[in-house]
Enzyme design. Structure first.
Site, PDB file in Angstrom:
ATOM      1  N   HIS A  92       8.736   3.120   8.628  1.00  0.00           N
ATOM      2  CA  HIS A  92       8.699   2.257  10.093  1.00  0.00           C
ATOM      3  C   HIS A  92       7.334   2.511  10.794  1.00  0.00           C
ATOM      4  CE1 HIS A  92       9.761  -0.518  13.301  1.00  0.00           C
ATOM      5  NE2 HIS A  92       9.540   0.323  14.017  1.00  0.00           N
ATOM      6  N   ARG A 134      23.603 -14.521   2.148  1.00  0.00           N
ATOM      7  CA  ARG A 134      22.884 -13.209   2.166  1.00  0.00           C
ATOM      8  C   ARG A 134      23.652 -12.171   1.034  1.00  0.00           C
ATOM      9  NH1 ARG A 134      19.391 -10.116   6.206  1.00  0.00           N
ATOM     10  NH2 ARG A 134      19.773 -12.070   7.396  1.00  0.00           N
ATOM     11  N   THR A 136       0.811  -1.125  -0.072  1.00  0.00           N
ATOM     12  CA  THR A 136      -0.176   0.032  -0.030  1.00  0.00           C
ATOM     13  C   THR A 136       1.048   1.092  -0.096  1.00  0.00           C
ATOM     14  OG1 THR A 136      -0.405   0.080   2.354  1.00  0.00           O
ATOM     15  CG2 THR A 136      -2.025  -1.225   1.074  1.00  0.00           C
TER      16      THR A 136
HETATM   17  C1  GRF Z   1       3.832  -0.592   7.007  1.00  0.00           C
HETATM   18  O1  GRF Z   1       3.245  -0.557   7.949  1.00  0.00           O
HETATM   19  C2  GRF Z   1       5.329  -0.098   7.002  1.00  0.00           C
HETATM   20  O2  GRF Z   1       5.499   0.750   8.077  1.00  0.00           O
HETATM   21  C3  GRF Z   1       6.209  -1.331   7.602  1.00  0.00           C
HETATM   22  O3  GRF Z   1       5.357  -2.519   6.724  1.00  0.00           O
HETATM   23  C4  GRF Z   1       4.160  -2.096   6.216  1.00  0.00           C
HETATM   24  C5  GRF Z   1       3.911  -2.257   4.974  1.00  0.00           C
HETATM   25  O4  GRF Z   1       2.563  -2.088   4.405  1.00  0.00           O
HETATM   26  N1  GRF Z   1       7.430  -1.015   7.393  1.00  0.00           N
HETATM   27  P1  GRF Z   1       2.431  -1.924   2.713  1.00  0.00           P
HETATM   28  O5  GRF Z   1       3.268  -3.373   2.290  1.00  0.00           O
HETATM   29  O6  GRF Z   1       3.134  -0.810   2.287  1.00  0.00           O
HETATM   30  O7  GRF Z   1       1.101  -2.156   2.641  1.00  0.00           O
END
Ligand code: GRF
Length: 216
Positions: free
Chosen positions: A111, A67, A15
């Site tokens: 984050h 990795r 999203t």
């Molecule tokens: C979000 O809450 C972002 O803060 C975290 O992972 C989630 C990703 O959501 N790092 P999306 O895949 O962008 O919907």
């Protein structure tokens, strides 16, 4: 002026990727998405990239025993698309210092907490459990330590009585979707730079008003 060339790395529903796709779809926006990379073949965000006719690549960490090899592939893909800024948007793999340092000050992450509080997972549960009055989200430059690095932008979201992790996540997410395109715009327009481990802004209104929760 040439647009800033973005590479967006995802693992999930994407999203936040969508918020960048939407912003980039307007001609005045100063950035464009050159490539979307997912480390998971079934990430929902891949369909969003396809729909927007953006090249996407699955680079599945499970295909690499090492990795460093996985990250070399990520690096090559970003370079092939001539990416200038890497946007981690729900990318759920830790990245080694080698990779992070190659993209130092050219890679940002979102984050879902007010960093430096609540690094790691389960940020909403932990904030509610602690009874803090604000949750939120942060965009920061990436450093080798997880969820660390100079903070570019934050949005604070009040935590209500009876708030659940699900309801808080939904509230925070709507701010994430505003923050990511705004942060990329700031960088693209040259309004920020990293100095002494912090982000400094030229010519940017920080506002004077504080937030109080609950409202008095
Ligand atoms: C979000 O809450 C972002 O803060 C975290 O992972 C989630 C990703 O959501 N790092 P999306 O895949 O962008 O919907």
């Amino acid at each position: 002026m040439a647009k800033l060339r973005l590479g967006v790395m995802i693992s999930g529903s994407g999203t936040n990727l969508q918020s960048l796709i939407d912003a980039c779809s307007t001609s005045a926006y100063p950035a464009e998405i050159m490539v979307v990379i997912s480390n998971r073949p079934n990430a929902g965000g891949l369909a969003r990239a396809e729909k927007a006719h953006i090249p996407s690549h699955v680079i599945d960490h499970k295909d690499y025993s090492d990795r460093a090899d996985f990250e070399e592939e990520l690096h090559k893909c970003l370079k092939n698309h001539d990416v200038q800024l890497v946007c981690l948007a729900g990318f759920m793999r830790l990245l080694n210092a080698d990779f992070v340092n190659r993209w130092r000050d050219r890679m940002i992450n979102i984050h879902p907490s007010l960093l430096p509080s609540y690094k790691g997972l389960h940020t909403y549960e932990r904030a509610i459990e602690d009874g803090v009055r604000f949750g939120g989200c942060t965009i920061h430059y990436v450093r080798p330590e997880m969820d660390n690095g100079p903070i570019l932008m934050q949005a604070a979201v009040p935590i209500a009585d009876g708030e659940t992790p699900k309801s808080l996540a939904a509230k925070v997410l709507t701010y994430e979707h505003q923050l990511y395109p705004a942060a990329v715009r700031m960088i693209a327009e040259g309004k920020t730079r990293v100095s002494g481990g912090k982000v400094v802004f030229n010519d940017t209104d920080m506002g004077e008003k504080g937030l109080i929760s609950p409202i008095i």
